[in-house]
Design a protein around this motif. Sequence first.
Motif: not given
Length: 830
Positions: A71-76, A114-127, A157-165
Amino acid sequence: MIALPAAPVIRLRGWVIAAWAALALLFGPRACHVQQALALRGSGSETTEASRATELLKKAFPTPFADYVAIVVHGPVRWTNPRFGTILDTLKAAAEQRPYVSQVISLRSIGESTFVSEDRRTTFLIAALTPESTRDLSASFVPDLRAAIRDALARAPGAAGFDVMVTGFPALDHDVRTISAEDTERGEQRALPLTLLVLIVAFGALVAAALPVIVGLLAITIALGLVTIAAHYTPMSVFVLNITTMVGLGVGIDYSLLIVTRFREELNRGLSAADAAIRTVETAGSAVVTSGLTVVVGFAALVTTPLSDTRSVGVGGLLVVAVAVLLATTFLPAVLALLGRNIDRPKWLARPLARFHAPTGWERWARWLGHRPWRAVLVGGMAVALLTFPVSKIRLGLPATNWFPPESESGQGLEALREMGASGVIQPVRVVVQLPEGESAISGRRLPGLKALTDSIRKDPRVKEVRGVATIKTGMSTLQLAIYYSEPDAVRAKNPKFFDAYLSADNRVTLLDVIPADTVSLTGLMDVVRRVRSIVSHGVRGLAGAEALVAGFAASNVDTQQELMKRFPEMVGLVLGITAIMLFVAFRSLLVPIKAVVLNMLSVGAASGLTVLVFQDGYGGRLFGLAGPTRAIWAVVPVLVFAIVFGLSMDYEVFLLTRVKEVFDKTGRNDHATMEGLSATASTITSAALIMILVFGTFAFTRVLAVQLIGFGLAAAVLLDAVPVPRRHPDARPWVFERLVLEPLRLKGQFTTEREQSLFVRTHEVDHRLVADPVPMKPDAAVEGKAHPLAAAFELAIERTYWQVMRPSMVAGATGFALPENSAHCRPGA
């Protein structure tokens, strides 16, 4: 040829039509919901190394990571922001509540970089998924998981701007097959108008053009309804939708085109609608059955393959071809007998399209080739050789690019992981090591072997890292590992999640995850699997007596490819042998099946060469939406293309030879039989081939690479195979080849002599071919009665003046020219 019970079908035409209508109403609702019964994941009937390793993982670990999604999460904001942490906790809780998820690992629980991108704004969960959730091949949890994730994100709360794939192989597989089903519907919508346009040109009438389309759609509907029943007994892949639609439209319309064309021809000879329908079933219907049997042979061979995708395609193909043949030889003649001359409505279309059907152009083509046979053979042979040559460098495997549709959610999630350098996490090569009963993988005796295996694998430049009990801490020597694991219970208590994933409860089974570099394609990943297996097969010091199995997505595809290629020669021999025997029985000739098999093999080889050029090498690939060369061809494609194309391309051979044999049995003349066979079937074969190319070519532009490869291969093979080529010109010297091929078709009689020539007679101001009075014919000619006393003729001029070739017994005229014994109905041409 196979004789059909024509008279009962036409006599009971009302009941025949009613029976097919009832079948359509019965299977129509099932066909509309066929996707619910199809498998969204492939499987194999053979027990492979990868399948054994996966089953071992599921048995040895209480919460195995045998199957999982990311579950890839990218936030503002950065992940260290409390707002980001709240979103991660919310998504983790939502995923853990699903019954098919055993556990969820996130950055906040293990803290890996390894779970975090270089800009620290993308991570992911393993289910991780439960073993029970992956057993039902027709069920997919991915839509439910995505809906749960979206609902949780909307409430957070505060979910605006987050993309989940949601991505990972279960999600990727689901998206590939779902998009494939969507493209099937789009393909039908694109192909049907183009097909109808070709049929209107071919027939010059809307009614006649609509009938083949109706037959094709009925064949697809009934066949898909039958597929839903077959799905209760064997897994049926969702790719059956594509193949059934392609083949159903192609053969349904092709067979109907031949039937309708022959029916109109019989009407033009003066037969009533019922008699014309009977004659059509007896002639063109026999050709359709023979052709259908050759197609069925290829699909039947697919049923013997070990992969569910190819097996189910074989079952679907068998069903749709059988239904299409039955419709074309029962339902369609019954409808034609009712319509009669009404199939030519509206008549205003016929005149501007008459030039397409006039055999003048085909006759010129025949004469040109007849006078230059060796030149045609040389040019054609060189072209086929050049197109076939790329097959010598074909590379079978998972394509390096374009395998997963980039516009899908899982494809976008995979690209996000690749950008952050973590795509290898969801596609590792998994090495499962099982020790003998009573031994421990972290004992001082076995740790050196695990360390040696880990180091050997890590030397490969395509490997980013290897995770396992021997790499729990980087840089540790064998001695340090032995000291670290001296108290195994205490170590497991400190890192419970890690050991639950990589070491069984009894310490007997351990797992090594080989993480590939992000630059490694799926093709390269298959090579990594082969290298790991090579290391294991040569033996690793310290692991004597242990069993090491390699699993994962790439490993399962390596196993599938090996099984398919092992069976492929047997399948080819089966198809070639049965097809040759069928043609020998149908045409009573030895060289006809040999020639047909050889020429079809050449067309299949040339089509495969084109596929390698366009897809593997990338020449012209952008026309089909490819981002670049695939560098490999999926192993399933050559198997499917050969099995399907070999039968389909045989259609035109059967259509042409059936007509040639029919005329030869009447006249005993090779030249007339060949020439009339060509002139009578050329426009039909051309129209049928064009329809096939349109239908298959439409699927070459879909969004799923597997379907593109199959559609392009089928279209290319039909294009290369469908050009009608005559054997010789009537005035040319007889060829030995023609004598050997055509003469065995005669059931009795003698070879024709050069003194028996044709007489060209012109008739004026007629709208159709005249029905002559009976006249004496050669003893070995098949006289069919008053309706057809002379050899079938071919027209050499369009509009209202027709040339006919008369082949009755000849007598000397007053001027010394040969004249027919009864020519009162026609006047000699000037």
